[in-house]
Design a protein around this motif. Structure first.
Motif, mmCIF file in Angstrom:
data_model
loop_
_atom_site.group_PDB
_atom_site.id
_atom_site.type_symbol
_atom_site.label_atom_id
_atom_site.label_comp_id
_atom_site.label_asym_id
_atom_site.label_seq_id
_atom_site.Cartn_x
_atom_site.Cartn_y
_atom_site.Cartn_z
ATOM 1 N N ILE A 1 -29.660 -16.634 -49.993
ATOM 2 C CA ILE A 1 -30.738 -16.273 -49.068
ATOM 3 C C ILE A 1 -31.685 -15.283 -49.724
ATOM 4 C CG2 ILE A 1 -31.215 -15.101 -46.882
ATOM 5 C CD1 ILE A 1 -28.641 -16.351 -45.797
ATOM 6 N N PHE A 2 -31.154 -14.386 -50.573
ATOM 7 C CA PHE A 2 -32.010 -13.404 -51.230
ATOM 8 C C PHE A 2 -33.036 -14.080 -52.135
ATOM 9 C CE2 PHE A 2 -32.805 -10.941 -55.127
ATOM 10 C CZ PHE A 2 -33.502 -9.875 -54.584
ATOM 11 N N VAL A 3 -32.623 -15.080 -52.892
ATOM 12 C CA VAL A 3 -33.546 -15.765 -53.793
ATOM 13 C C VAL A 3 -34.633 -16.488 -52.991
ATOM 14 C CG1 VAL A 3 -33.735 -17.572 -55.539
ATOM 15 C CG2 VAL A 3 -31.814 -15.995 -55.606
ATOM 16 N N ILE A 4 -34.248 -17.123 -51.896
ATOM 17 C CA ILE A 4 -35.235 -17.794 -51.042
ATOM 18 C C ILE A 4 -36.157 -16.778 -50.389
ATOM 19 C CG2 ILE A 4 -35.491 -19.240 -48.993
ATOM 20 C CD1 ILE A 4 -32.803 -20.532 -49.732
ATOM 21 N N PHE A 5 -35.588 -15.663 -49.933
ATOM 22 C CA PHE A 5 -36.387 -14.582 -49.349
ATOM 23 C C PHE A 5 -37.427 -14.073 -50.345
ATOM 24 C CE2 PHE A 5 -36.478 -9.977 -50.079
ATOM 25 C CZ PHE A 5 -37.281 -9.557 -49.020
ATOM 26 N N LEU A 6 -37.018 -13.885 -51.582
ATOM 27 C CA LEU A 6 -37.934 -13.362 -52.589
ATOM 28 C C LEU A 6 -39.094 -14.315 -52.819
ATOM 29 C CD1 LEU A 6 -38.108 -10.855 -54.395
ATOM 30 C CD2 LEU A 6 -36.970 -12.168 -56.199
ATOM 31 N N ALA A 7 -38.808 -15.620 -52.876
ATOM 32 C CA ALA A 7 -39.865 -16.612 -53.082
ATOM 33 C C ALA A 7 -40.863 -16.598 -51.926
ATOM 34 C CB ALA A 7 -39.248 -17.997 -53.240
ATOM 35 N N SER B 1 -42.613 -22.454 -51.148
ATOM 36 C CA SER B 1 -41.849 -21.769 -52.201
ATOM 37 C C SER B 1 -40.373 -21.659 -51.826
ATOM 38 C CB SER B 1 -42.435 -20.374 -52.442
ATOM 39 O OG SER B 1 -43.783 -20.454 -52.855
ATOM 40 N N ALA B 2 -40.103 -21.425 -50.533
ATOM 41 C CA ALA B 2 -38.706 -21.317 -50.087
ATOM 42 C C ALA B 2 -37.961 -22.627 -50.292
ATOM 43 C CB ALA B 2 -38.669 -20.903 -48.612
ATOM 44 N N TRP B 3 -38.574 -23.736 -49.898
ATOM 45 C CA TRP B 3 -37.942 -25.031 -50.105
ATOM 46 C C TRP B 3 -37.842 -25.360 -51.591
ATOM 47 C CZ3 TRP B 3 -34.986 -27.646 -47.022
ATOM 48 C CH2 TRP B 3 -35.136 -27.555 -45.643
ATOM 49 N N GLY B 4 -38.847 -24.960 -52.367
ATOM 50 C CA GLY B 4 -38.800 -25.223 -53.801
ATOM 51 C C GLY B 4 -37.706 -24.457 -54.513
ATOM 52 N N THR B 5 -37.281 -23.336 -53.947
ATOM 53 C CA THR B 5 -36.233 -22.522 -54.553
ATOM 54 C C THR B 5 -34.840 -22.920 -54.076
ATOM 55 O OG1 THR B 5 -37.854 -20.720 -54.476
ATOM 56 C CG2 THR B 5 -35.621 -20.106 -55.050
ATOM 57 N N LEU B 6 -34.791 -23.738 -53.016
ATOM 58 C CA LEU B 6 -33.517 -24.044 -52.373
ATOM 59 C C LEU B 6 -32.497 -24.665 -53.327
ATOM 60 C CD1 LEU B 6 -31.768 -24.431 -49.776
ATOM 61 C CD2 LEU B 6 -32.834 -26.686 -49.596
ATOM 62 N N VAL B 7 -32.915 -25.692 -54.069
ATOM 63 C CA VAL B 7 -31.963 -26.428 -54.907
ATOM 64 C C VAL B 7 -31.303 -25.500 -55.917
ATOM 65 C CG1 VAL B 7 -31.712 -28.299 -56.579
ATOM 66 C CG2 VAL B 7 -33.198 -28.592 -54.589
ATOM 67 N N GLY C 1 -38.074 -33.165 -48.419
ATOM 68 C CA GLY C 1 -39.497 -33.374 -48.174
ATOM 69 C C GLY C 1 -39.817 -33.536 -46.704
ATOM 70 N N LEU C 2 -38.981 -34.279 -45.977
ATOM 71 C CA LEU C 2 -39.242 -34.491 -44.552
ATOM 72 C C LEU C 2 -39.075 -33.205 -43.754
ATOM 73 C CD1 LEU C 2 -37.519 -37.956 -43.966
ATOM 74 C CD2 LEU C 2 -39.967 -37.469 -44.055
ATOM 75 N N LEU C 3 -38.021 -32.438 -44.045
ATOM 76 C CA LEU C 3 -37.819 -31.174 -43.336
ATOM 77 C C LEU C 3 -38.952 -30.192 -43.644
ATOM 78 C CD1 LEU C 3 -33.963 -30.668 -43.781
ATOM 79 C CD2 LEU C 3 -35.180 -31.272 -41.684
ATOM 80 N N GLY C 4 -39.336 -30.115 -44.914
ATOM 81 C CA GLY C 4 -40.444 -29.232 -45.282
ATOM 82 C C GLY C 4 -41.752 -29.652 -44.635
ATOM 83 N N LEU C 5 -42.000 -30.972 -44.587
ATOM 84 C CA LEU C 5 -43.224 -31.474 -43.953
ATOM 85 C C LEU C 5 -43.238 -31.161 -42.465
ATOM 86 C CD1 LEU C 5 -45.842 -33.126 -44.176
ATOM 87 C CD2 LEU C 5 -44.480 -35.185 -43.781
ATOM 88 N N LEU C 6 -42.102 -31.328 -41.798
ATOM 89 C CA LEU C 6 -42.035 -31.033 -40.363
ATOM 90 C C LEU C 6 -42.301 -29.556 -40.094
ATOM 91 C CD1 LEU C 6 -41.359 -31.847 -37.468
ATOM 92 C CD2 LEU C 6 -38.944 -31.466 -37.988
ATOM 93 N N MET C 7 -41.706 -28.675 -40.887
ATOM 94 C CA MET C 7 -41.932 -27.246 -40.689
ATOM 95 C C MET C 7 -43.379 -26.874 -40.995
ATOM 96 S SD MET C 7 -38.384 -25.716 -42.269
ATOM 97 C CE MET C 7 -38.827 -24.009 -41.927
ATOM 98 N N ASP C 8 -43.960 -27.504 -42.009
ATOM 99 C CA ASP C 8 -45.360 -27.223 -42.333
ATOM 100 C C ASP C 8 -46.282 -27.675 -41.208
ATOM 101 O OD1 ASP C 8 -47.455 -26.559 -44.545
ATOM 102 O OD2 ASP C 8 -48.027 -28.558 -43.834
#
Length: 275
Positions: free
Chosen positions: A147-153, A210-216, A251-258
């Motif tokens: 969560i910290f890495v995603i938070f930072l992004a 950025s958060a989704w891009g850092t997730l993997v 991609g679908l989850l990120g698109l829905l949130m966007d």
């Protein structure tokens, strides 16, 4: 008929239906959903053709769809999607909640800007993924480092937008409010915050990406579930359909949130002129 009348007759514009004047061409209007569906169909068609041609053993849409159905049936995809969504939501929410006040402080108070901006600019040049080894050493291998890495992004993407929104407020609006007797607190709440809202919301959308891009990469930290974890496991067995299912789900989850953020942006910034 006088020469003046003749001149007026020649200068008068012809009616829309009169001969001698070409009608103005109308631009064809295509609804956005139709264009979206056309783009989706074209993308699926190109994907199917590439798979049929045997490009790097690329799985086709049918194979990926069957694999997705299998993962949904046994509950794996739902568990992984919920785990990843939870991490992204927590990291993104914490990053945004901290980025907005920090950006406001930097934009409104020169002293805060001088103290904080060097650190913000420094860490913006360091990719959040480069912080993973440090996060593991300091925080262990539980949920906290992920969560910290995603938070930072999310934070680093949003704080600059909030800061720019404050410094970009029209000075005339601030001066006009002060002339009318408004104090600093009122000016900030009634002028600066509404004027900064479009910048903040755009920064939130960038931070979400950025958060989704850092997730993997974040789910490489000893994860036992999650879309990134499932894709990394599938990589070991060269399971391309599972990798594609993970990519499409992200991609679908990120698109829905966007889209949800875009809807909020339109509702909160109705006063802003847009094209």
């Amino acid at each position: 008929m006088s020469s003046t009348e003749t001149t007026i007759e020649k200068a008068a514009p012809a009616a829309p239906g009169e001969p001698g004047r070409a009608p103005r061409p109308k631009r064809p209007f295509v609804p956005a959903p139709v264009l979206n569906l056309a783009a989706l169909a074209a993308g699926l068609g190109i994907w199917a053709l590439l798979a049929r041609a045997g490009v790097q053993a690329l799985p086709g849409p049918v194979a990926v769809g069957k694999r997705a159905a299998e993962l949904i049936a046994d509950g794996t995809l739902v568990v992984d999607a919920l785990a990843s969504l939870r991490r992204v939501l927590v990291g993104f929410a914490l990053g945004t909640l901290l980025a907005v006040p920090v950006g406001f402080l930097m934009g409104w108070y020169p002293v805060a800007r001088g103290l904080l901006e060097p650190y913000i600019q420094f860490f913006r040049t360091v990719p959040p993924l480069a912080m993973i080894p440090l996060a593991i050493v300091l925080m262990g291998i539980g949920e906290v480092p992920k969560i910290f890495v995603i938070f930072l992004a999310a934070f680093l993407s949003s704080v600059v937008a909030a800061f720019q929104g404050v410094v970009g407020v029209d000075r005339t609006l601030i001066d006009a409010a002060r002339v009318l007797g408004a104090r600093d607190g009122t000016v900030f709440l009634k002028v600066v915050v509404p004027a900064s809202a479009p910048f903040i919301l755009v920064g939130m959308r960038i931070g979400l990406g950025s958060a989704w891009g850092t997730l993997v990469a974040a789910e490489l930290i000893a994860a036992q579930e999650g879309l990134g974890f499932r894709m990394q496991s599938a990589q070991l067995y060269y399971d391309l359909p599972t990798i594609f299912v993970g990519l499409i789900t992200i991609g679908l989850l990120g698109l829905l949130m966007d889209r949800l953020l875009l809807l909020a942006e339109r509702r909160l910034t109705r006063w802003q002129e847009t094209r």
